[in-house]
Scaffold this motif. Structure first.
Motif, PDB file in Angstrom:
ATOM      1  N   ALA A  30       0.835  -1.213   0.000  1.00  0.00           N
ATOM      2  CA  ALA A  30       0.000   0.000   0.000  1.00  0.00           C
ATOM      3  C   ALA A  30       0.866   1.258   0.000  1.00  0.00           C
ATOM      4  O   ALA A  30       0.594   2.215  -0.735  1.00  0.00           O
ATOM      5  CB  ALA A  30      -0.941  -0.005   1.199  1.00  0.00           C
ATOM      6  N   ILE A  31       1.918   1.267   0.830  1.00  0.00           N
ATOM      7  CA  ILE A  31       2.794   2.435   0.899  1.00  0.00           C
ATOM      8  C   ILE A  31       3.513   2.633  -0.433  1.00  0.00           C
ATOM      9  O   ILE A  31       3.665   3.764  -0.917  1.00  0.00           O
ATOM     10  CB  ILE A  31       3.803   2.291   2.051  1.00  0.00           C
ATOM     11  N   GLY A  32       3.951   1.543  -1.038  1.00  0.00           N
ATOM     12  CA  GLY A  32       4.627   1.640  -2.323  1.00  0.00           C
ATOM     13  C   GLY A  32       3.742   2.222  -3.405  1.00  0.00           C
ATOM     14  O   GLY A  32       4.185   3.056  -4.217  1.00  0.00           O
ATOM     15  N   ALA A 153       4.833  -5.561  10.868  1.00  0.00           N
ATOM     16  CA  ALA A 153       5.576  -4.960  11.975  1.00  0.00           C
ATOM     17  C   ALA A 153       5.995  -5.969  13.036  1.00  0.00           C
ATOM     18  O   ALA A 153       6.829  -5.670  13.878  1.00  0.00           O
ATOM     19  CB  ALA A 153       4.751  -3.853  12.630  1.00  0.00           C
ATOM     20  N   SER A 154       5.423  -7.171  13.052  1.00  0.00           N
ATOM     21  CA  SER A 154       5.773  -8.227  14.018  1.00  0.00           C
ATOM     22  C   SER A 154       5.677  -7.736  15.455  1.00  0.00           C
ATOM     23  O   SER A 154       6.605  -7.910  16.255  1.00  0.00           O
ATOM     24  CB  SER A 154       7.194  -8.757  13.734  1.00  0.00           C
ATOM     25  N   LEU A 364      -1.038   5.988  12.686  1.00  0.00           N
ATOM     26  CA  LEU A 364      -0.968   6.589  11.349  1.00  0.00           C
ATOM     27  C   LEU A 364      -2.259   7.296  10.968  1.00  0.00           C
ATOM     28  O   LEU A 364      -3.359   6.866  11.318  1.00  0.00           O
ATOM     29  CB  LEU A 364      -0.671   5.503  10.307  1.00  0.00           C
ATOM     30  N   LYS A 365      -2.120   8.375  10.241  1.00  0.00           N
ATOM     31  CA  LYS A 365      -3.268   9.064   9.638  1.00  0.00           C
ATOM     32  C   LYS A 365      -3.424   8.548   8.209  1.00  0.00           C
ATOM     33  O   LYS A 365      -2.488   7.991   7.626  1.00  0.00           O
ATOM     34  CB  LYS A 365      -3.050  10.582   9.627  1.00  0.00           C
ATOM     35  N   GLY A 366      -4.599   8.725   7.637  1.00  0.00           N
ATOM     36  CA  GLY A 366      -4.806   8.165   6.311  1.00  0.00           C
ATOM     37  C   GLY A 366      -5.908   8.829   5.525  1.00  0.00           C
ATOM     38  O   GLY A 366      -6.215  10.009   5.712  1.00  0.00           O
ATOM     39  N   GLY A 367      -6.524   8.042   4.653  1.00  0.00           N
ATOM     40  CA  GLY A 367      -7.497   8.574   3.713  1.00  0.00           C
ATOM     41  C   GLY A 367      -8.714   9.185   4.360  1.00  0.00           C
ATOM     42  O   GLY A 367      -9.339  10.098   3.796  1.00  0.00           O
ATOM     43  N   ILE A 397       2.004   8.211   6.652  1.00  0.00           N
ATOM     44  CA  ILE A 397       1.999   6.917   5.978  1.00  0.00           C
ATOM     45  C   ILE A 397       3.405   6.512   5.534  1.00  0.00           C
ATOM     46  O   ILE A 397       3.845   5.371   5.750  1.00  0.00           O
ATOM     47  CB  ILE A 397       1.047   6.941   4.775  1.00  0.00           C
ATOM     48  N   ILE A 398       4.133   7.446   4.924  1.00  0.00           N
ATOM     49  CA  ILE A 398       5.438   7.088   4.361  1.00  0.00           C
ATOM     50  C   ILE A 398       6.512   6.991   5.445  1.00  0.00           C
ATOM     51  O   ILE A 398       7.176   5.956   5.588  1.00  0.00           O
ATOM     52  CB  ILE A 398       5.850   8.093   3.272  1.00  0.00           C
ATOM     53  N   VAL A 399       6.694   8.060   6.228  1.00  0.00           N
ATOM     54  CA  VAL A 399       7.789   8.082   7.206  1.00  0.00           C
ATOM     55  C   VAL A 399       7.479   7.193   8.414  1.00  0.00           C
ATOM     56  O   VAL A 399       8.265   6.298   8.764  1.00  0.00           O
ATOM     57  CB  VAL A 399       8.077   9.528   7.657  1.00  0.00           C
ATOM     58  N   GLN A 400       6.327   7.415   9.038  1.00  0.00           N
ATOM     59  CA  GLN A 400       5.992   6.601  10.214  1.00  0.00           C
ATOM     60  C   GLN A 400       5.707   5.155   9.818  1.00  0.00           C
ATOM     61  O   GLN A 400       6.124   4.221  10.505  1.00  0.00           O
ATOM     62  CB  GLN A 400       4.787   7.202  10.932  1.00  0.00           C
ATOM     63  N   GLY A 401       4.997   4.988   8.714  1.00  0.00           N
ATOM     64  CA  GLY A 401       4.641   3.639   8.302  1.00  0.00           C
ATOM     65  C   GLY A 401       5.841   2.766   7.992  1.00  0.00           C
ATOM     66  O   GLY A 401       5.850   1.565   8.277  1.00  0.00           O
ATOM     67  N   LEU A 402       6.884   3.360   7.398  1.00  0.00           N
ATOM     68  CA  LEU A 402       8.067   2.586   7.038  1.00  0.00           C
ATOM     69  C   LEU A 402       9.025   2.369   8.209  1.00  0.00           C
ATOM     70  O   LEU A 402       9.919   1.531   8.121  1.00  0.00           O
ATOM     71  CB  LEU A 402       8.811   3.285   5.895  1.00  0.00           C
TER      72      LEU A 402
END
Length: 418
Positions: A30-32, A153-154, A364-367, A397-402
């Motif tokens: 999704a992030i990609g 994220a395990s 995370l924030k999102g849509g 999404i990008i920085v925190q999610g990754l």
């Protein structure tokens, strides 16, 4: 473009961008897709600066703005996504974490809304009530983004349940808070003329939306469960769950109760009681596979749309600066929303190592935040709110999610204390 053409285009682009990500970027799916769609949008905008005669940016903007992102998500995709997410959260796990989940989804959302609202009003000079609306739409964590990140994220099971459960419920609560604050900040939109609604209206609206959505979800979920336990036909039972998610969500919208809360409650009931007592092993396998596939496809389309929504953003230097400051503000508010409930319930030792930093960074924030910003009535502050919301969401999404997986590996992998 008609509905079928738009849907076809989105599916084709989601598949193409997903393949690009898989072959080259190798980011979480999704992030990609979001990153590729955002880069594609930026390339179009840059090329338009050098070749304005082609009108590429104008054409792309017309197509994107022709897709009502707010309606597509809030009245279409959201019910299916929330139902799919709730199916995989077991009531037994949620029951063990219910205190912190409830506090974060209520007290936490309220604290975050207040902190972001006051801070954003001070930063931008925006009227406080309008800034509180921004606080309400940016405070809830997005279950779609959160559930997607959790898969890789395990995390410890108890921590995963806290994050997933909170994101499912604070989304519904945050939406109700948003509706109440919009009715106060923009009274004409709620049919109140130029006068803000009174306290009785606000309390009634909150109770009607929140409690009504929960009751409707439980009732509809129970009725569908009673039908499913009398049937052993997996295609029909999959169809029943789809009808529950679609029909129940639209019924909640028509009844003016919280459709997100309805979807979550119905999904929790079917995912736990329904799978244990109303489905055969074969049906359970097909229901899980079907909803996992629905979740993956809609996630891909949603993150694709988030990337393309850059065309709706006002590229004003002051707006972008406010957006960057809003990132820090949102993180401080999220820290308060996590730390206060955790401290009230016994502190980090009670919940295991790393609970506060992981839940803060993993919120995370999102849509949904973007959709709520787009749904605001037209006013002088809407472009600023939309731009700040988009900046916070993309960063989240990008920085925190990754990086949340790496944070979890560093501070949250020791043996559980509870």
């Amino acid at each position: 473009m008609n509905f079928l053409q738009i849907t076809s285009l989105l599916i084709v682009l989601a598949g193409a961008f997903g393949a690009i990500n898989y072959l080259f970027l190798k980011l979480p799916s999704a992030i990609g897709i979001l990153v590729v769609s955002l880069l594609a949008s930026i390339v179009v905008l840059v090329m338009d600066l050098f070749l304005p005669g082609l009108g590429m940016a104008t054409t792309a903007r017309d197509v994107i703005l022709g897709i009502d992102f707010s309606d597509a998500l809030l009245e279409g995709m959201l019910g299916l996504l929330l139902f799919a997410g709730a199916l995989h959260v077991k009531l037994s796990d949620l029951r063990a974490q219910w205190k912190v989940v409830v506090l974060m989804a209520t007290l936490g959302v309220g604290l975050s809304t207040a902190i972001v609202g006051v801070g954003f009003s001070w930063i931008t000079g925006m009227p406080l009530m309008v800034a509180l609306v921004f606080g309400s739409l940016i405070s809830p964590t997005d279950p779609v983004a959160v559930m997607g990140v959790l898969r890789g994220a395990s995390l410890r099971k108890s921590l995963e349940t806290k994050i997933a459960g909170e994101s499912l419920f604070n989304d519904g609560v945050g939406y109700v808070v948003y509706l109440v604050l919009v009715a106060i900040a923009f009274p004409a939109m709620g049919g109140h003329g130029e006068h803000a609604p009174d306290a009785e209206f606000v309390v009634t609206l909150f109770v009607q939306e929140a409690a009504g959505g929960a009751v409707l979800g439980i009732v509809l979920g129970w009725l569908v469960f009673q039908v499913m336990r009398r049937i052993d036909d997996y295609p029909l039972e999959v169809l029943l769950t789809l009808g529950l998610a679609f029909g129940g969500y639209e019924l909640a919208v028509w009844l003016h109760v919280s459709a997100p809360i309805m979807a979550v409650c119905a999904g929790l009931l079917i995912g736990d009681i329904g799978t244990k007592h109303g489905m055969s092993e074969e049906t359970r396998k097909y229901v899980d596979a079907f909803w996992e596939l629905v979740d993956e496809i809609l996630n891909a389309v949603l993150f694709l749309l988030i990337g393309f929504e850059v065309f709706a953003v006002a590229f004003d230097a002051s707006y972008l600066t406010a957006g960057v400051l809003a990132i820090a503000l949102a993180l401080v508010a999220r820290l308060a929303a996590v730390a206060v409930p955790v401290l009230l319930l016994g502190g980090p030792r009670q919940f295991g190592p790393g609970v506060i930093p992981i839940m803060t960074w993993g919120g995370l924030k999102g849509g949904i935040s973007v959709a709520l910003a787009l749904a605001l009535p037209d006013n002088e502050w809407k472009p600023l709110i939309l731009t700040a919301t988009y900046v916070v969401v993309v960063f989240s999404i990008i920085v925190q999610g990754l990086s949340v997986g790496k944070l979890a590996a560093k501070v949250g992998r020791e043996p559980e204390l509870v």
